[in-house]
Design a protein around this motif. Sequence first.
Motif, PDB file in Angstrom:
ATOM      1  N   ILE A 173       0.794  -1.080   0.119  1.00  0.00           N
ATOM      2  CA  ILE A 173      -0.204  -0.020  -0.071  1.00  0.00           C
ATOM      3  C   ILE A 173       0.916   1.344   0.094  1.00  0.00           C
ATOM      4  O   ILE A 173       1.612   1.202   1.008  1.00  0.00           O
ATOM      5  CB  ILE A 173      -0.688   0.063   1.331  1.00  0.00           C
ATOM      6  N   THR A 174       0.718   2.088  -1.254  1.00  0.00           N
ATOM      7  CA  THR A 174       1.819   3.194  -1.235  1.00  0.00           C
ATOM      8  C   THR A 174       1.043   4.358  -0.671  1.00  0.00           C
ATOM      9  O   THR A 174      -0.346   4.387  -0.433  1.00  0.00           O
ATOM     10  CB  THR A 174       1.973   3.498  -2.718  1.00  0.00           C
ATOM     11  N   MET A 175       2.116   5.515  -0.321  1.00  0.00           N
ATOM     12  CA  MET A 175       1.557   6.742   0.426  1.00  0.00           C
ATOM     13  C   MET A 175       1.800   7.920  -0.264  1.00  0.00           C
ATOM     14  O   MET A 175       1.333   8.877   0.126  1.00  0.00           O
ATOM     15  CB  MET A 175       1.832   6.633   1.808  1.00  0.00           C
ATOM     16  N   GLU A 176       3.029   7.868  -1.122  1.00  0.00           N
ATOM     17  CA  GLU A 176       3.671   9.025  -1.560  1.00  0.00           C
ATOM     18  C   GLU A 176       2.537  10.009  -2.403  1.00  0.00           C
ATOM     19  O   GLU A 176       2.900  11.325  -2.174  1.00  0.00           O
ATOM     20  CB  GLU A 176       4.943   8.608  -2.758  1.00  0.00           C
ATOM     21  N   ASN A 177       1.612   9.798  -2.966  1.00  0.00           N
ATOM     22  CA  ASN A 177       0.533  10.335  -3.712  1.00  0.00           C
ATOM     23  C   ASN A 177      -0.508  10.910  -2.894  1.00  0.00           C
ATOM     24  O   ASN A 177      -1.613  11.251  -3.311  1.00  0.00           O
ATOM     25  CB  ASN A 177       0.168   9.871  -5.120  1.00  0.00           C
ATOM     26  N   HIS A 178      -0.579  10.380  -1.586  1.00  0.00           N
ATOM     27  CA  HIS A 178      -1.649  10.743  -0.752  1.00  0.00           C
ATOM     28  C   HIS A 178      -1.701  12.125  -0.345  1.00  0.00           C
ATOM     29  O   HIS A 178      -0.861  13.010  -0.496  1.00  0.00           O
ATOM     30  CB  HIS A 178      -1.464  10.142   0.658  1.00  0.00           C
ATOM     31  N   GLN A 179      -3.213  12.710  -0.285  1.00  0.00           N
ATOM     32  CA  GLN A 179      -3.144  14.075  -0.210  1.00  0.00           C
ATOM     33  C   GLN A 179      -2.747  14.364   1.365  1.00  0.00           C
ATOM     34  O   GLN A 179      -2.386  13.495   2.316  1.00  0.00           O
ATOM     35  CB  GLN A 179      -4.923  14.171   0.020  1.00  0.00           C
ATOM     36  N   PRO A 180      -2.372  15.586   1.425  1.00  0.00           N
ATOM     37  CA  PRO A 180      -2.806  16.778   0.796  1.00  0.00           C
ATOM     38  C   PRO A 180      -1.991  17.260  -0.328  1.00  0.00           C
ATOM     39  O   PRO A 180      -1.010  16.829  -0.256  1.00  0.00           O
ATOM     40  CB  PRO A 180      -2.863  18.034   2.037  1.00  0.00           C
ATOM     41  N   PHE A 181      -2.717  17.992  -1.165  1.00  0.00           N
ATOM     42  CA  PHE A 181      -2.014  18.327  -2.388  1.00  0.00           C
ATOM     43  C   PHE A 181      -1.572  19.604  -2.551  1.00  0.00           C
ATOM     44  O   PHE A 181      -1.979  20.446  -3.206  1.00  0.00           O
ATOM     45  CB  PHE A 181      -2.960  18.019  -3.612  1.00  0.00           C
ATOM     46  N   ASP A 182      -0.716  19.976  -1.300  1.00  0.00           N
ATOM     47  CA  ASP A 182      -0.364  21.506  -1.180  1.00  0.00           C
ATOM     48  C   ASP A 182       0.721  21.698  -2.275  1.00  0.00           C
ATOM     49  O   ASP A 182       1.611  20.835  -2.580  1.00  0.00           O
ATOM     50  CB  ASP A 182       0.168  21.802   0.271  1.00  0.00           C
ATOM     51  N   PRO A 183       0.869  23.101  -2.823  1.00  0.00           N
ATOM     52  CA  PRO A 183       1.691  23.389  -3.726  1.00  0.00           C
ATOM     53  C   PRO A 183       3.291  23.116  -3.445  1.00  0.00           C
ATOM     54  O   PRO A 183       4.027  22.950  -4.329  1.00  0.00           O
ATOM     55  CB  PRO A 183       1.347  24.873  -3.896  1.00  0.00           C
TER      56      PRO A 183
END
Length: 648
Positions: free
Chosen positions: A429-439
């Motif tokens: 189960i990956t996490m790198e692309n998990h939110q939040p999507f802060d700039p």
Amino acid sequence: MRRQKRPRAVGPAWLRWGMFLGGSLCMGLAAAVAVQWVVTGSLSIVWEWFVKWPAYLLLTGLLYGAVVFTLGALLGRLWLSAVVVGAAGLILSLVDYFKTAINGTPLELADFGLASQLGEVAGVAGELRPPVDFWMALAALAICVGILVLVRRLTVLAGRCRFLSFSVALALTVGLFTVQGAQAAGAVFGVDTNTRLAAANSHDTYGLTLSLWRDCFLQAKESPEGYGEAYMQQVLARIDEILAEDDATAEAPAVQPNIIMVLSESFYDLNRLPDLQYERDPLENFHALEREGISGTFHSHYLGYGTGYLEMSMLYGITGLDFGAGTNICFLEDDAYEKFDALPEQYTKGGGYRAEMLHGYNDSLYNRTVTYPMLGFSELLFSADIQKLGIDDTVYGGYYMRDGYLFQGVLDRMQAINDGGQRAFLYAITMENHQPFDPEKFNYECQIGVTSDTLSDEDMAIVRVMLEGITRADQALGELTDALRESDEPTIVVFFGDHRPNLFMTDGDTVYTKLGLCPDNDTVDWTAEQINDLYSTDYLIWANDAALLQGRAGTRRESSITAVGPQLLELTGQPVSRYWALLEKVQEVCLTNTELYFVDGAGTPSTSVETAALSDEARELLQLREDVLYDAMYGEQYITAAMNEPVS
């Protein structure tokens, strides 16, 4: 120590009782309006809701008012009771607001299963602040409480009057929160306490409080007509009859491959979004691997959240619709997870396989440390455990563990298991692309240029974070498959996005609303086709030996969180239990069945299973599955043991 004096009463007892009742009901109505004010973000919307469904606002006010009256009679101070109830309502509305801000879906009864993990949920959501409407609603309720303080002498109940008022109010209030009382109140105010609705539709009609209240008292799962031992034996016989049609042609697998299942956080094909132009393909590895594997649309059942729930559906074959409204399938009674052998156990129980889970975060969410061992996993490795494997590389990317680092842990564990003489079943189960999507999440880095004719520069800064996260996920996938090409161990990789990110732009709309893929953030007005599109991602089944794919390399096939497990079992030719063999048949006619929508085996969406164009044979399969699950989870387990036996 001097005893605090109670306020001196003014006026006759009947007047004070009437003022107490009126104050309670007015405060209840104020709390109802305040909650909806925070939830909807506009008093005008609350007014429109009241005009359309006045009885629902009145019933909500009655529920709050009943609690205000009862607690006020107990405490002897109506204003103090109003403070407690008003605060509770505002907290409830704020939780709903935050949940909607995190993943775009309203608060559901099942979410209270995560109440003890609220801090961790907030931690992965990023910075959360109450909206302006919350403070305005708070000020309005404060004014109402202030009025009650000013008239407190006119609301004093004392002696026998207070005791009788409390006793009667307690009985009536408790009655409103029982099944019989809820059904009676629902009949009076026109609230449907029988039909299960998707959360967004329920909230849109009944409001937050009443939606949660009615879900508490919806009728439990009904037993199949004629349910009993004889009925279930007929079900078992029919299942065997259907499965026998395929079993005669089944062949034992020539090779037992390692299995690596990768749940890639918020991964999907960005090329499906209109109006975004990329300087190069952000999924170049995924698209290249599609030509070597089996791929297609992956029906997720979720948008923006629900990772733990879809894991349970994938590994155990159940969904929230199989249980009563408000049931959290990650927090069932422990024995519920041992009724059927799970997907990993189809490999491990025959010997030769060892199942392990690797997660790029900690062990705090979704009850995994309790449920996963019961699903057949011998070991669970979370972020801290993976970092002890001795991998010499950068651990973090953005806020979480890098996908590439996690995959090195996967390869390390596969090698160790193989060296021990077993095959590996690994669930990563990956996490790198998990939110939040802060700039600033990836230090403003974006490897691939992207432009848009629609989105503002501020919105594009958020889009670039999503693009960078998915690009990194694609690159990590390429590194994993490159390493497996060099391995002599036959291995199948099942790679899929758990759900699309519910990417919010600077004005509160999602990127999907901005780009015209849906009319607004609320799914109430979406068509079945729009739901089906946005509640789907992409998947890939790839092998380092093309022979493992049985001549299906380069083919496309629709799949889903409940279909990919049976699809894998069929591909590997693994001997399976009756339960999983039945699920293999069901996924041919049903990829998704939720409160929100239904998707048949060909990927055609409908608003519900009732409206879907299904054959009698397809509906029979769905009924057989429902019978088996009812018998196991709510009934007498007449055939549960038999469903775990191999297909006869």
